[in-house]
Each structure stands twice: as structure tokens, then as C-alpha cells.
Write an enzyme that holds these catalytic residues in place. Structure first.
Site, PDB file in Angstrom:
ATOM      1  N   GLU A 247      46.353 -23.292 -43.804  1.00  0.00           N
ATOM      2  CA  GLU A 247      45.595 -23.586 -45.028  1.00  0.00           C
ATOM      3  C   GLU A 247      44.009 -23.761 -45.093  1.00  0.00           C
ATOM      4  OE1 GLU A 247      49.154 -26.279 -47.361  1.00  0.00           O
ATOM      5  OE2 GLU A 247      48.272 -26.895 -45.421  1.00  0.00           O
TER       6      GLU A 247
ATOM      7  N   TYR B 240      41.502 -22.010 -18.749  1.00  0.00           N
ATOM      8  CA  TYR B 240      41.388 -20.702 -18.862  1.00  0.00           C
ATOM      9  C   TYR B 240      40.136 -19.995 -18.936  1.00  0.00           C
ATOM     10  CZ  TYR B 240      40.670 -22.768 -23.438  1.00  0.00           C
ATOM     11  OH  TYR B 240      40.254 -23.670 -24.313  1.00  0.00           O
TER      12      TYR B 240
ATOM     13  N   GLU C  36      42.093 -26.916 -22.076  1.00  0.00           N
ATOM     14  CA  GLU C  36      42.636 -27.932 -23.146  1.00  0.00           C
ATOM     15  C   GLU C  36      43.315 -29.134 -22.306  1.00  0.00           C
ATOM     16  OE1 GLU C  36      42.999 -27.025 -26.822  1.00  0.00           O
ATOM     17  OE2 GLU C  36      41.488 -25.617 -25.999  1.00  0.00           O
TER      18      GLU C  36
ATOM     19  N   CYS D 198      72.366 -56.202 -41.211  1.00  0.00           N
ATOM     20  CA  CYS D 198      72.469 -57.753 -41.109  1.00  0.00           C
ATOM     21  C   CYS D 198      72.405 -58.387 -42.471  1.00  0.00           C
ATOM     22  CB  CYS D 198      71.861 -58.474 -39.844  1.00  0.00           C
ATOM     23  SG  CYS D 198      70.149 -58.646 -40.312  1.00  0.00           S
TER      24      CYS D 198
ATOM     25  N   LYS E  63      48.028 -19.578 -26.418  1.00  0.00           N
ATOM     26  CA  LYS E  63      46.891 -20.679 -26.990  1.00  0.00           C
ATOM     27  C   LYS E  63      47.469 -22.097 -27.252  1.00  0.00           C
ATOM     28  CE  LYS E  63      43.733 -20.543 -31.018  1.00  0.00           C
ATOM     29  NZ  LYS E  63      43.941 -22.068 -31.177  1.00  0.00           N
TER      30      LYS E  63
ATOM     31  N   SER F 297      34.282 -21.089 -30.540  1.00  0.00           N
ATOM     32  CA  SER F 297      35.753 -20.850 -31.258  1.00  0.00           C
ATOM     33  C   SER F 297      36.247 -19.494 -31.183  1.00  0.00           C
ATOM     34  CB  SER F 297      35.527 -21.559 -32.497  1.00  0.00           C
ATOM     35  OG  SER F 297      36.964 -21.783 -33.162  1.00  0.00           O
ATOM     36  N   LEU F 298      37.434 -19.270 -31.754  1.00  0.00           N
ATOM     37  CA  LEU F 298      37.769 -18.082 -31.852  1.00  0.00           C
ATOM     38  C   LEU F 298      38.152 -17.630 -33.241  1.00  0.00           C
ATOM     39  CD1 LEU F 298      40.435 -18.176 -28.858  1.00  0.00           C
ATOM     40  CD2 LEU F 298      38.532 -16.523 -28.960  1.00  0.00           C
TER      41      LEU F 298
ATOM     42  N   CYS G 243      63.233 -55.846 -39.701  1.00  0.00           N
ATOM     43  CA  CYS G 243      64.149 -56.731 -39.872  1.00  0.00           C
ATOM     44  C   CYS G 243      63.839 -57.935 -39.169  1.00  0.00           C
ATOM     45  CB  CYS G 243      65.507 -55.976 -39.609  1.00  0.00           C
ATOM     46  SG  CYS G 243      66.903 -57.668 -39.069  1.00  0.00           S
TER      47      CYS G 243
ATOM     48  N   CYS H  73      67.973 -56.179 -44.688  1.00  0.00           N
ATOM     49  CA  CYS H  73      68.228 -55.079 -43.433  1.00  0.00           C
ATOM     50  C   CYS H  73      69.535 -54.473 -43.780  1.00  0.00           C
ATOM     51  CB  CYS H  73      68.433 -55.965 -42.099  1.00  0.00           C
ATOM     52  SG  CYS H  73      69.180 -55.045 -40.736  1.00  0.00           S
TER      53      CYS H  73
ATOM     54  N   ASP I  64      47.947 -25.671 -27.717  1.00  0.00           N
ATOM     55  CA  ASP I  64      47.430 -26.304 -29.006  1.00  0.00           C
ATOM     56  C   ASP I  64      47.103 -27.818 -28.467  1.00  0.00           C
ATOM     57  OD1 ASP I  64      47.078 -27.160 -31.435  1.00  0.00           O
ATOM     58  OD2 ASP I  64      49.161 -27.295 -32.132  1.00  0.00           O
TER      59      ASP I  64
ATOM     60  N   ASP J  58      42.355 -22.222 -42.592  1.00  0.00           N
ATOM     61  CA  ASP J  58      41.720 -20.761 -42.608  1.00  0.00           C
ATOM     62  C   ASP J  58      41.632 -20.132 -43.997  1.00  0.00           C
ATOM     63  OD1 ASP J  58      41.268 -20.979 -40.079  1.00  0.00           O
ATOM     64  OD2 ASP J  58      42.848 -19.880 -39.244  1.00  0.00           O
TER      65      ASP J  58
ATOM     66  N   CYS K   3      70.112 -59.493 -35.395  1.00  0.00           N
ATOM     67  CA  CYS K   3      70.729 -58.463 -36.165  1.00  0.00           C
ATOM     68  C   CYS K   3      71.557 -57.508 -35.037  1.00  0.00           C
ATOM     69  CB  CYS K   3      69.594 -57.613 -36.658  1.00  0.00           C
ATOM     70  SG  CYS K   3      70.039 -56.131 -37.548  1.00  0.00           S
TER      71      CYS K   3
ATOM     72  N   GLU L 123      47.435 -14.463 -23.339  1.00  0.00           N
ATOM     73  CA  GLU L 123      47.812 -15.706 -22.798  1.00  0.00           C
ATOM     74  C   GLU L 123      48.179 -16.772 -23.762  1.00  0.00           C
ATOM     75  OE1 GLU L 123      43.625 -17.844 -21.631  1.00  0.00           O
ATOM     76  OE2 GLU L 123      43.548 -15.667 -21.460  1.00  0.00           O
TER      77      GLU L 123
ATOM     78  N   LYS M 240      47.913 -16.137 -34.379  1.00  0.00           N
ATOM     79  CA  LYS M 240      48.649 -17.574 -34.777  1.00  0.00           C
ATOM     80  C   LYS M 240      50.045 -17.111 -35.200  1.00  0.00           C
ATOM     81  CE  LYS M 240      45.352 -20.756 -35.013  1.00  0.00           C
ATOM     82  NZ  LYS M 240      45.484 -21.980 -35.417  1.00  0.00           N
TER      83      LYS M 240
END
Ligand code: IVH
Length: 667
Positions: free
Chosen positions: A38, A227, A175, A413, A118, A85-86, A426, A410, A120, A40, A431, A116, A316
Site C-alpha cells: 500500500e 550483504y 540487517e 472464574c 531480502k 534503498s532499492l 482477571c 473473568c 525483513d 508503494d 483463578c 539473495e 516482493k
């Protein structure tokens, strides 16, 4: 909205503000509201509008800057070479277009690509000066990031010094991630502390790295994977990307175990698809693949656009989602009383398994997403590990859907409930649901490991009045067990034998099982190896606890307070008189069987048992287990699909054992 009557200038301004808000949510707060896809789509709409209206261009537009600003609380750290960035692609066709663009730029010269995972995680740059880790910085705006050196130094698989020949100065890029296996444990702990769960391992890693207290970072068990490089001074850098990987590995930095290759569109697409299958088996979450041109000379020649290199692209993978019906919402009571709403779903197949339940975290989450019982909902395997409900299909409602309200009492109990942060809890310590959970946790695999005493049997024993508190486990009798439904002679004997065996478990298992707030498997191990006996730990002042690297202020206070509580003292007294090992038996420093004393092991590939259990066997026999292969490694245990560690071990002439060799050795 794309087709709205808004003027281009107004839409551009609105998009820039919206994208900046999402950047801040993602980078500064580690709490994104929308998916990468979304995000992107917003970015692409802005790029298209800016291209169509060059008069409205702005150098500070999010189309021309990378990610978030530096965070502020940490000292700023300027990168020597920018962190780029990519660009992203979402279909094989877009990937083919990328290969075609590179081929055109190469004007007939041979091209070769690496493909390779990616990862996250959270992007990091490590500066090694004369081989020593001098500074670690997050990406920030690509030029200046946050100095997180102290936090990075707590990560066990990141070397403080490079091995072997290395340049005088090098920036290493990679990363930081939270291993998938520890993510569930971290969230369970947060749940019990009334803290909101992290949506996925990436957010958890970002949140953990941005702790101002390195002890908290240390307690999270992060890991790094690398990397690439930025600045490189003093020696000639490798001529290919593959050469860079080899250098990183030789210096002792962890790199991905699967780096595939391709030389044309077909082989690149095939490699990306292959990684799409393999990625579920990696320790880290991946959200795609990265395709990079291998030749450094061509990389330099092709250069970059304002944002991303022309010689690399990300692909992606589709997050795996499915639609199903929300049949009901039940409320679970955790071992510290937290009430967690759970979605009961019509079973549906997502990411390789059937999902029939998903956590809804808390009441506010349900209200924010306006999820109602009877809705058609979209289920996603968030970060591949836990199923989550993304949204309800509101347009398809019939009117019969029912909003959900947390129960006023609860559900177990019937006692009062109260709110702590976003969580309802609770309020009754007695309990029965809480007690069952505590007993279940005590007996579980990572605690006392009492085989056969799972949640279901705990429930059965509790209903029969045989199990009211943890020490009751040790006074179970065969005759009483035989009175239970579906309990035969053999199962009863097995259970009693398992209970008996648990008396001599190592101290850390007992510590983990007691349910001391903030203590999980890792910190229990640290405490046990530092204090040796439960008595020494119980009488330790807060300062003594703080002397342990992975224990921070909050944890130290909580542990101390737990041992001061008289109810816990009587629990411990009862367990001691049941003959449990309080550490005294671990004391003779030589373990009974020292067959593997002096050996250092690396485990790799897929084994038929959980890795931790093989590691336990090695430790029990006096051996040491480490994460990466080095000259000090004496044995490599290689399972199926072993990759770079296996190659490295062979290069160094380290003995490689198959699982059956290993079993024979330990038998
Ligand atoms: S190369 C100039 N390789 O994804 C090339 N990046 O969305 C820079 N990432 O900024 C990056 N795994 O933080 C590269 N194998 C990988 C990666 C990777 C994850 C991250 C990195 C990058 C972001 C772009």
C-alpha cells in the site's frame, strides 16, 4: 483518491504528507499502519504525478529521500558512503524488465546476477577501523543515522573484531533481525506484561534496537546478517558481489546461507521463485528477494537514480492471505491473568498450514479494525509465523454481524477484571485458568519438560481436583491417575516417570518454569550460570542482578520482588521438599558425562529434532555450541540442506557429522 477532483498540486501535497506520516510510523515508531504494498502504491502515485507536473518538483519530496529521519535520542552518525534503498518489483514481468534494462546498459558485455533473500529487518551499517568495530549506525535518512553502537555490541553473532586480513577501514552493510523462533516468546512475554504485541519480527527488531538501555536490547536476542559494503579503504575491494560475500564470511560476519545466481531473465525469475520456497526455512523473516548485478565495475558504471541503484532490484513476495468466516471470539486467560480475545475461524489454508484460530491481541485492536462476529475476514500469516486478521470485508456484511465486547467478569472464574495498559486482566490470583496456565508452563518443553503433561491433561487433572498448584505435580499417585478417563496403566506409569525425571532438571529450567515476570529461556540460562543455586539468586540484591549483561533495571527489580513475595517463598519451600534440583546438583563443575568436553560445535541445516534439543545434548555432555564456523570450531553437525557453514567447515578441514554420526557419538 486517484480519480478525485482534487488539483494535482493539492493531491501531491496530500500524498507527501501522508507518505511522511507513514515513514515516521515505520522508521521512528516501528508501528506501520499500512503494508509495504500500500505504501508503494502511494509512492508510485506521487512519482507519476511529479513526472507529469515537473513544475511541482521538490528536492525534499519523499520520492527523492530514503525512509525516515534520524531519531534524535541517539547521537547522529554520518555514513561515509550513503545507504541507498532499492526499487521494488511485484511481478515476474517487472523483473524481466529490470534484466532487460541492465542488458541494454551493458551494451553486449556479459552480465551475471546474484539472487539473495531480502531480509525483513532493520538496516545497519557497521564501521570497522583497523578491524575493530568502531561504530554502528541505523540508516536514518540514508546520509545520517542513529549511533546504536552500544546496542549492536550486545548482539552475539556480530564480531567486535574482524578475523584475518581486512582493509584498514570498511563499512559493512546488513540487517538486524529477531529470529522467527524467539519472536513468539517475546510477544508472549509482552502479552503477560500488558504491553501490546509486536505485529511481526521486523517491528520487534526495530523496537529492540531503538532501546536507549542496551540491557533491553541484549535481552531480546537479536542477530545480524550482512550483504554488502559501503566505504572501503586501504586495500583493493573485490571485483564482484560474490567476492564481497566471501570477504564478509572470511571476516566472521554472518551472511545468508542461500545465495542463488542467474544470468538471464529466465534464470533470475527461477532463482527468485526457488528462494520463495526456501525462505520459510530461514531463521529470519524475508519479504522478498534482491537481484544484484555481480560485476562491481558495471555497478559503478551504471550508478544510481536519486533513490536507488540501477544495478539492483527487490522483488516482493505476495504476503500469503486468505479469506474466511469469523465464527466467534473466545477469551483466553493467560498465566498472569491477561484476557486475550481469540478469533475462532472457519479453517482455511494459508502459507503451508491450516489456520482455525488467530489472536486479536486486545479489545482496542478489534474496535480499531471494526471486526464483528460473522464477518468475512482476511487472514494473513504476518511475518510468516503467526496468523493475524488484517481486515473485515465490511461491504459484504448482511446486518446480522455482532460487535464484540470484552466480558465484564473473568470467563474462567467469574471474578472481577481490571485494565492494565491496553490489556484487561482477571484480578483473582486464585483463578483456576491462571493456575492451569502456570502449571502448563511449568511442565512445558522449555521449562521442566514433563513429557505428557500438556495443557489438556493439566485441565483434566485440575478438574478432577488432583492439581491445584504447581507442587501438586510431585504428589500425583498412580491409583488416582488410573481413575481418569483415557488414562491406562502405561500412560500413568510414563507420566509418573516423566514427573520423577523432572526433579533433576538443570536450574535454568526451574527458573523458566516458575513464571517470574520478564524471565524467559535465555535470561533463565544467564541467571543460572551466574548464580549456580536458587538460594544464591533468591538472596541476590538488585545490584548483583544488574551485574549480568542481559539483565536491565526493570528485570532486576521484578526478579528481586518475586523472591520477596511470601507466597513465592512457600511455593519454593514446597518444591524443595519435593526433591527438585535447586542448583546444588549442578554444582560439581564437571558434568557426569564429559565426553564432549573441550569441543566447540556449530549446528547447521535442517535436523530431525529442534536445533535447541541437539544443542542441549552437546552441552549436557560438556561441549560448547556457537553460531558460526571458525578455526576454533571442532565439529560441525550438518542436517539437510546445509549451506555456507558446511562449505566453510570443509574449507577449514573441520570434521562434519551427519545426524546419525552424531546420534552414534552421543548414544
Ligand atoms: S542491498 C544499494 N541486499 O532492503 C543496495 N538490501 O528495501 C542496498 N535489504 O535498504 C541494499 N535484504 O535495508 C540489499 N540482501 C539484501 C537485503 C537488503 C534486505 C534491505 C536494505 C535495503 C532495503 C531496500
Amino acid at each position: 483518491m486517484p480519480g478525485s477532483p482534487e488539483s494535482p498540486a493539492a493531491r501531491i501535497a496530500a500524498l507527501r504528507a501522508e507518505i511522511a506520516r507513514h515513514n515516521a510510523l515505520y522508521y521512528d515508531h516501528a508501528a506501520p499502519e499500512i503494508s509495504d504494498r500500500e505504501f508503494d502504491a502511494l509512492l508510485r502515485e506521487l512519482q507519476d504525478l511529479e513526472a507529469a507536473h515537473p513544475g511541482l518538483a521538490d528536492g525534499a519530496s519523499p520520492t527523492r529521500t530514503v525512509g525516515g529521519r534520524p531519531l534524535g535520542e541517539f547521537a547522529p552518525a554520518a555514513h561515509m558512503a550513503p545507504m541507498q534503498s532499492l526499487d521494488n518489483t511485484y511481478s515476474p514481468d517487472e523483473l524481466r524488465e529490470f534484466v532487460a534494462r541492465v542488458r541494454k546498459l551493458a551494451e553486449g558485455r556479459a552480465i551475471h546476477f546474484t539472487v539473495e533473500p531480502k531480509v525483513d529487518g532493520v538496516a545497519i551499517s557497521l564501521l570497522y577501523e583497523n578491524g575493530r568495530l568502531a561504530r554502528a549506525a541505523t540508516r536514518g535518512d540514508g546520509t545520517t543515522g542513529d549511533d546504536v553502537t552500544q546496542n549492536i555490541r550486545t548482539i552475539s553473532n556480530i564480531p567486535h573484531a574482524l578475523r584475518g586480513p581486512h582493509p584498514g577501514l570498511v563499512e559493512v552493510r546488513g540487517e538486524i533481525y529477531l529470529p522467527k523462533s524467539t519472536f513468539a516468546e517475546l510477544n508472549a512475554r509482552r502479552d503477560e506484561e500488558g504491553l501490546p504485541a509486536f505485529a511481526n519480527p521486523r517491528n520487534a527488531a526495530a523496537g529492540s534496537l531503538k532501546q536507549l538501555d542496551p540491557a533491553i536490547t541484549a535481552s531480546r536476542r537479536l542477530a545480524g546478517i550482512f550483504y554488502g559494503t559501503g566505504a572501503w579503504e586501504g586495500t583493493e575491494p573485490p571485483a564482484t558481489g560474490r567476492g564481497v560475500f566471501a570477504a564478509l564470511e572470511a571476516w566472521g560476519l554472518p551472511v545468508s546461507e542461500k545465495i542463488l545466481e542467474g544470468s538471464d531473465a529466465d534464470s533470475v525469475v527461477a532463482a527468485v521463485e526457488k528462494l520463495g520456497e526456501l525462505r520459510h526455512g530461514f531463521a529470519y523473516d524475508t519479504d522478498g528477494a534482491v537481484v544484484k548485478l555481480d560485476s562491481m565495475a558495471l555497478r559503478r558504471e551504471f550508478g544510481s537514480t536519486a533513490k536507488a541503484p540501477r544495478w539492483a532490484i527487490a522483488y516482493k513476495y505476495e504476503p500469503e492471505r486468505a479469506e474466511t468466516r469469523l465464527l466467534g471470539i473466545t477469551v483466553q486467560v493467560g498465566r498472569t491473568g491477561t484476557l486475550t480475545p481469540v478469533a475462532e475461524l472457519e479453517p482455511v489454508f494459508v502459507s503451508g498450514s491450516t489456520v482455525s484460530r488467530a489472536t486479536l491481541h486486545n479489545e482496542e485492536e478489534i474496535q480499531r479494525k471494526d471486526i464483528r462476529i460473522g464477518d468475512l475476514v482476511v487472514v494473513e500469516k504476518a511475518g510468516e509465523v503467526i496468523p493475524a486478521i488484517v481486515e473485515a470485508k465490511k461491504a459484504l456484511r448482511t446486518g446480522s454481524e455482532q460487535p464484540f465486547h470484552m466480558p465484564a467478569a473473568c470467563p474462567s472464574c467469574g471474578g472481577p477484571v481490571h485494565k492494565e495498559g491496553v490489556a484487561w486482566k482477571c484480578s483473582s490470583p486464585g483463578c483456576p485458568a491462571q493456575l492451569r496456565r502456570r502449571i502448563g508452563h511449568f511442565a512445558s518443553k522449555n521449562a521442566m519438560d514433563i513429557e505428557g503433561l500438556g495443557e489438556a491433561l493439566v485441565g483434566q487433572l485440575a478438574s478432577a481436583g488432583l492439581l491445584k498448584k504447581i507442587p501438586d505435580i510431585y504428589s500425583l499417585e498412580k491409583n488416582a491417575l488410573l481413575g481418569l478417563e483415557r488414562m491406562g496403566e502405561k500412560s500413568a506409569s510414563n507420566l509418573l516417570a516423566a514427573v520423577d525425571a523432572s526433579r533433576s532438571r538443570p536450574l535454568w529450567r526451574l527458573l523458566n518454569g516458575l513464571g517470574i515476570p520478564h524471565i524467559g529461556t535465555a535470561s533463565a540460562r544467564d541467571l543460572a550460570s551466574h548464580f549456580h543455586t536458587l538460594d544464591a539468586l533468591a538472596s541476590a540484591p538488585v545490584e548483583a542482578l544488574l551485574a549480568i549483561h542481559s539483565i536491565g533495571d526493570v528485570m532486576a527489580e521484578a526478579i528481586h520482588a518475586w523472591f520477596q513475595n511470601p507466597a513465592n517463598s512457600s511455593l519454593l519451600a514446597a518444591l524443595r521438599s519435593s526433591g527438585l534440583n535447586f542448583g546444588e546438583r549442578d554444582e560439581p563443575s564437571a558434568p557426569a558425562d564429559t565426553r564432549l568436553a573441550g569441543t566447540t560445535w556449530v549446528l547447521t541445516g535442517t535436523l530431525s529434532v529442534p536445533r535447541e534439543s541437539a544443542a542441549d545434548t552437546i552441552r549436557r555432555l560438556g561441549g560448547k555450541v556457537v553460531g558460526s564456523v571458525s578455526k576454533k570450531t571442532t565439529h560441525l553437525l550438518a542436517g539437510e540442506e546445509a549451506g555456507s557453514k558446511l562449505e566453510k567447515a570443509r574449507e577449514l578441514g573441520i570434521p562434519v557429522l551427519s545426524e546419525s554420526d552424531f546420534r552414534a557419538l552421543c548414544a
